[in-house]
Design an enzyme around this catalytic site. Structure first.
Site, PDB file in Angstrom:
ATOM      1  CD  GLU A  34     -56.675  27.799  82.776  1.00 39.09           C
ATOM      2  OE1 GLU A  34     -57.251  27.363  81.759  1.00 39.09           O
ATOM      3  OE2 GLU A  34     -55.921  28.784  82.760  1.00 39.09           O
ATOM      4  CB  CYS A 189     -55.191  34.003  66.097  1.00 37.85           C
ATOM      5  SG  CYS A 189     -55.640  32.892  64.753  1.00 37.85           S
ATOM      6  CB  CYS A 199     -50.228  37.284  63.566  1.00 40.02           C
ATOM      7  SG  CYS A 199     -49.935  35.546  63.979  1.00 40.02           S
TER       8      CYS A 199
END
Length: 355
Positions: A34, A189, A199
């Protein structure tokens, strides 16, 4: 179906489920990933992550490691304060939590370099706990789906987006949903050329149905990045070793080893080397001009290869660390990408002379 269900269904069919840090529910591995993924693309991170994990497989190994070696494994990823914070946090976990990654959101957020969104992602992936996240990809998805206008750095906009992130985060399958909405932002996106036709939630996306995709999220007005210039000296002694100096922890390339840098164009190289290091310069050869981009400016670097004679008494600046570095050895030393490129220029210059 609602937003969350559609995003999860899309993830089951199209999402990324084989990322190396998710193979185990290990909070350390997820934490490192992360931090690396902050402002860096997945495909760029993967090889760095794999090398880092081979060398620092757990918190205790990272905590006892020398910072220089940690920085060497981060070299090329940029935003080097991330590596310094990671190393500092590992030492805190060793000292304050007996080497066990903390388990509450407040404890994780309190570690250096970890904000609310990153902490939520770590706990969601490692413990499947329900914590909303709001990284750049998620902000973009929610801004478009709900047509949330206004500058994202404004507190009122942040508050609204956090409310929406919390609303959509499910009670079950939290880890899957967290990965799903991240992937939706990264793969579909996208900031540029979004794939709205692929999407799963476009039929109810306000930005899409109002043909206002490019309006969300609100963009900062771009400022022209100024161009700064400097000279970097490749000070090479007769045995081929070159002089490196450690950068201050604050500022660009903080904590990495770099080349002596002259920011003022009126400084004479010979005089600088004599006064700063007590070196005699035998010859100078300019290498190719190099431009390196930072977030707020462009740096034009003129590298100069200087063959030097080292006196028995070498003077050094009292506030700076120095290192004689062999460019032919593969030593674990944290070097900025620009410095690596300059060293490669030096090698090509030598090769051209011997050809």
């Amino acid at each position: 179906m609602n937003f969350t269900t559609e995003v999860l269904n899309w993830h089951d069919q199209c999402g990324r489920r084989n990322l190396p840090w998710h193979a185990q529910k290990n909070p350390y591995r997820i934490w490192v990933s992360e931090i690396m993924l902050q402002q860096t693309r997945v495909e760029t991170v993967i090889p760095f992550y794999q090398d880092f994990m081979r060398r620092f497989p757990d918190i205790s190994t990272l905590a006892i490691a020398n910072l220089d070696e940690v920085m060497s494994y981060w070299s090329g990823l940029g935003y080097y304060s991330r590596a310094r914070n990671l190393h500092q946090a590992a030492r805190r976990i060793r000292n304050e939590y007996n080497g066990i990654f903390p388990q509450t959101l407040d404890e994780v957020v309190n570690l250096p370099g970890i904000g609310r969104s990153t902490a939520g992602a770590i706990l969601a992936f490692s413990r499947n706990e329900r914590h909303p996240i709001l990284d750049g990809n998620v902000k973009r998805v929610l801004s478009r789906y709900h047509a949330v206008g206004g500058p994202q750095e404004k507190q009122v906009t942040k508050k609204r987006l956090w409310e929406l992130a919390d609303r959509h985060t499910p009670e079950e399958r939290v880890a899957d949903y967290t990965q799903a909405i991240m992937d939706l932002g990264a793969l579909i996106c996208r900031a540029r050329n979004p794939l709205c036709g692929e999407c799963p939630v476009s039929s109810r996306c306000l930005a899409y149905t109002q043909d206002q995709i490019e309006s969300y999220p609100a963009r900062k007005q771009k400022k022209l990045r100024p161009i700064k210039s400097c000279r970097m000296l490749v000070l090479r002694r007769s045995d081929g070793f070159i002089l490196l100096c450690k950068r201050p922890l604050k500022g660009i390339w903080g904590g990495l080893w770099s080349l002596p840098q002259l920011d003022h164009s009126d400084l004479d190289v010979n005089q600088y080397c004599k006064e700063m290091f007590n070196f005699e310069v035998i010859s100078t050869n300019p290498l190719a001009l190099l431009r390196h981009g930072f977030s707020h400016y462009e740096l034009e670097i003129m590298p100069i290869l200087c063959e030097i004679t080292v006196s028995k008494t070498v003077s050094t600046h009292p506030d700076q660390d120095y290192l004689w570095y062999d460019p032919l050895e593969s030593v674990a030393t944290g070097l900025p990408t620009a410095v690596k490129r300059i060293i490669e220029m030096m090698k090509k210059f030598d090769a051209s002379l011997s050809a």
